[in-house]
Design an enzyme around this catalytic site. Structure first.
Site, PDB file in Angstrom:
ATOM      1  N   HIS A  17       0.836  -1.219   0.000  1.00 12.12           N
ATOM      2  CA  HIS A  17       0.000   0.000   0.000  1.00 12.12           C
ATOM      3  C   HIS A  17       0.867   1.265   0.000  1.00 12.12           C
ATOM      4  O   HIS A  17       0.439   2.306   0.497  1.00 12.12           O
ATOM      5  CB  HIS A  17      -0.949   0.039   1.208  1.00 12.12           C
ATOM      6  CG  HIS A  17      -1.683  -1.239   1.445  1.00 12.12           C
ATOM      7  ND1 HIS A  17      -2.897  -1.524   0.871  1.00 12.12           N
ATOM      8  CD2 HIS A  17      -1.347  -2.335   2.167  1.00 12.12           C
ATOM      9  CE1 HIS A  17      -3.290  -2.739   1.254  1.00 12.12           C
ATOM     10  NE2 HIS A  17      -2.365  -3.255   2.029  1.00 12.12           N
ATOM     11  N   SER A  40      13.949  22.605 -15.928  1.00 14.07           N
ATOM     12  CA  SER A  40      12.780  23.462 -16.134  1.00 14.07           C
ATOM     13  C   SER A  40      13.207  24.746 -16.819  1.00 14.07           C
ATOM     14  O   SER A  40      14.313  25.241 -16.594  1.00 14.07           O
ATOM     15  CB  SER A  40      12.151  23.774 -14.773  1.00 14.07           C
ATOM     16  OG  SER A  40      11.388  24.959 -14.841  1.00 14.07           O
ATOM     17  N   LYS A  48      15.618  22.579 -11.065  1.00 17.60           N
ATOM     18  CA  LYS A  48      14.918  21.328 -11.338  1.00 17.60           C
ATOM     19  C   LYS A  48      15.741  20.275 -12.085  1.00 17.60           C
ATOM     20  O   LYS A  48      16.513  20.584 -12.977  1.00 17.60           O
ATOM     21  CB  LYS A  48      13.636  21.602 -12.149  1.00 17.60           C
ATOM     22  CG  LYS A  48      12.534  22.284 -11.399  1.00 17.60           C
ATOM     23  CD  LYS A  48      12.097  21.560 -10.134  1.00 17.60           C
ATOM     24  CE  LYS A  48      11.400  20.243 -10.400  1.00 17.60           C
ATOM     25  NZ  LYS A  48      10.064  20.421 -10.949  1.00 17.60           N
ATOM     26  N   GLU A 105       8.604   9.465 -17.362  1.00 20.39           N
ATOM     27  CA  GLU A 105       7.202   9.895 -17.479  1.00 20.39           C
ATOM     28  C   GLU A 105       6.654   9.606 -18.872  1.00 20.39           C
ATOM     29  O   GLU A 105       5.520   9.157 -19.035  1.00 20.39           O
ATOM     30  CB  GLU A 105       7.093  11.386 -17.147  1.00 20.39           C
ATOM     31  CG  GLU A 105       7.433  11.664 -15.699  1.00 20.39           C
ATOM     32  CD  GLU A 105       7.685  13.144 -15.404  1.00 20.39           C
ATOM     33  OE1 GLU A 105       7.607  13.507 -14.228  1.00 20.39           O
ATOM     34  OE2 GLU A 105       7.970  13.928 -16.327  1.00 20.39           O
TER      35      GLU A 105
END
Ligand code: ARG
Length: 485
Positions: free
Chosen positions: A149, A270, A276, A283
């Site tokens: 979980h 970024s 970043k 992704e």
């Protein structure tokens, strides 16, 4: 030319709408090899005079060497090859289509294409498994939290975690191997749907092209695309696994987890936030996996409820499947690169292994050594956790265990030192005994089996590749001899 006698000229937009030439660039090579095998067989069976066979093979070999240009106005690769062949071989080109239809021809080309694509994909998966095995080797004793979980559950090792992914990929490979065995049969000679009155030898063309046999029924041979849907569904399952691994790397590379540092060359930054470092490729991979699932839905949807035998709907299956296999292959490749350059932060993983994660083991040991039913031991430790929570956290677990035992009137048979050692992640791991468990000792045995499984997978793949390559190269030699070039 094909239409002249029956229908006359086709309307321009109809041609564009129904043409498969864009996809068919994938098939040119296989179409030519398939035609060579067909011509050799027709000649051997006395269906084609040697003179014509020789002219046809000379033309096909030339096209094989220089490629075939597919034009917008071609209906498909088969018609483009016939057109080009006519320019080289003259009227003999008109004999190529003896005892053959585009229906068995396209099914053949697709099976040949898929053999190669499955072999490439399998090779990529083997590379990824190799990397997982390497990380597992160096991480066999690196403790980290195991989760259920997404909540910390019990300590495991980085090695054990990586091996979990290894085995699921190994099953993916098995599925691809099985799909390969089923698709490696020749449909050629099924013709349009019912076979032919010419005395062809289907087993001979199958052999010339390196197939393990023929598809038994001519209608099945031209009407079925399960040989594409099965690799596609196996790829979809590969993607389920890839995306899980990618998702973990995304999570683990956050500051919140901090378990892994991805190599900068595989990250983006970024345009606005200078600090970043983003895991963009992972992704994209996560999203591409969904596209593969979409392809599976399309493929199944196109094929369902199609009456036998060939229907043009089938043309629309091919690009969907091929794109999905390419998406899968490129994603396996990307993940392999990212994983093999990632740095795992052992100290962070160790720190994240906190005392509560030994609660299960404590309950097991109390049950076994102090003679309690497991359910009571479980309740005792649960109570100790609740008391530790009230007292401010995990560091109070050992002391609260005694208190909980007192409350329950249970005599705790474990010494404080024993409890201490069970609370450490290393001690907790060492206590695990069952086959396949996370303890470093059982992991060793698992990894030895994994190395043997890798050798088997690799040998099977090499054998498959070798068979196809040998068939093609002796077919080409044979064709050259007949063609006299
Ligand atoms: N491009 C077609 C396909 O992919 C080839 C077979 C055409 N057959 C036909 N009867 N029109 O299925």
């Amino acid at each position: 030319m094909l239409r002249d006698a029956r229908l006359g000229k086709a309307e321009e937009y109809f041609v564009e709408y129904t043409s498969s030439v864009e996809f068919d660039t994938n098939l040119v090579r296989y179409d030519l090899l398939g035609s060579m095998a067909h011509v050799v067989m027709l000649m051997e069976r006395g269906i084609l005079p040697e003179k014509d066979a020789s002219a046809l093979l000379r033309g096909l070999l030339e096209l094989y060497r220089r490629g075939v240009e597919l034009r917008k106005e071609d209906e498909d690769v088969h018609m483009a090859v016939e057109r080009e062949l006519h320019r080289i071989a003259g009227d003999a080109a008109g004999r190529l289509h003896t005892a053959r239809s585009r229906n068995d021809q396209v099914a053949l080309d697709l099976r040949m294409l898929l053999r190669d694509m499955l072999n490439t994909l399998s090779g990529r998966i083997l590379e990824l498994m190799e990397v997982l095995l390497r990380i597992a080797e160096s991480g066999a004793e690196v403790v980290m939290p195991g989760y259920t979980h997404l909540q910390r559950a019990q300590p495991v090792t980085l090695g054990h975690h990586m091996m979990a992914h290894f085995w699921s990929l190994s099953r993916d490979l098995e599925r691809l191997e099985q799909a390969y065995a089923r698709l490696n049969r020749s449909p050629l000679g099924a013709c349009a749907l019912a076979g032919t009155s010419f005395g062809i030898d289907r087993r001979r063309t199958a052999e010339l092209l390196g197939f393990a046999g023929v598809i038994e029924n001519s209608q099945d041979a031209v009407a079925s695309r399960d040989f594409m849907l099965e690799p596609l569904s196996a790829s979809a399952l590969v993607c389920v696994n890839l995306s899980r691994l990618a998702e973990e790397l995304i999570l683990w590379s956050t500051q919140e987890f901090g378990f892994v540092e991805l190599a900068s060359e595989y990250c983006s930054t970024s345009s606005m936030m200078p600090q970043k470092k983003n895991p963009d490729a992972l992704e994209i991979l996560r999203a591409r996996c969904a596209r593969v699932f979409g392809a599976l839905t399309s493929g199944l949807g196109i094929c369902k409820a199609l009456p036998l035998a060939y229907n043009r709907d089938l043309q629309e299956v091919s690009p969907v499947v091929v794109e999905a296999l390419k998406l899968t292959e490129s994603s396996v490749r990307m993940l392999t690169l990212i994983l093999s350059s990632a740095r795992f932060r052992e100290e962070r993983m160790r720190e994240a292994c906190t005392p509560y994660m030994s609660a299960t083991l404590l309950a097991e040991v109390i049950a076994r050594e102090c003679g309690l039913e497991f359910r009571r031991a479980h309740a005792l430790v649960a109570r100790a956790v609740a008391l530790a929570e009230q007292a401010g956290g995990e560091e109070h677990l050992a002391e609260k265990l005694r208190e909980a035992a007192g409350e329950a009137g249970v005599e705790l048979c474990l010494s404080p030192e024993r409890v201490e050692s069970l609370l450490s992640p290393e001690g907790s791991l060492k206590a695990l005994k069952s086959e396949g468990s996370a303890s470093p000792a059982t992991l060793r045995a698992q990894m030895e089996r994994a190395a043997a499984v890798m050798r088997e997978h690799r040998a099977k793949l090499e054998e498959r590749v070798r068979r196809v390559e040998e068939a093609y190269s002796s077919l080409l030699t044979h064709a050259r001899r007949v063609a006299g070039v």
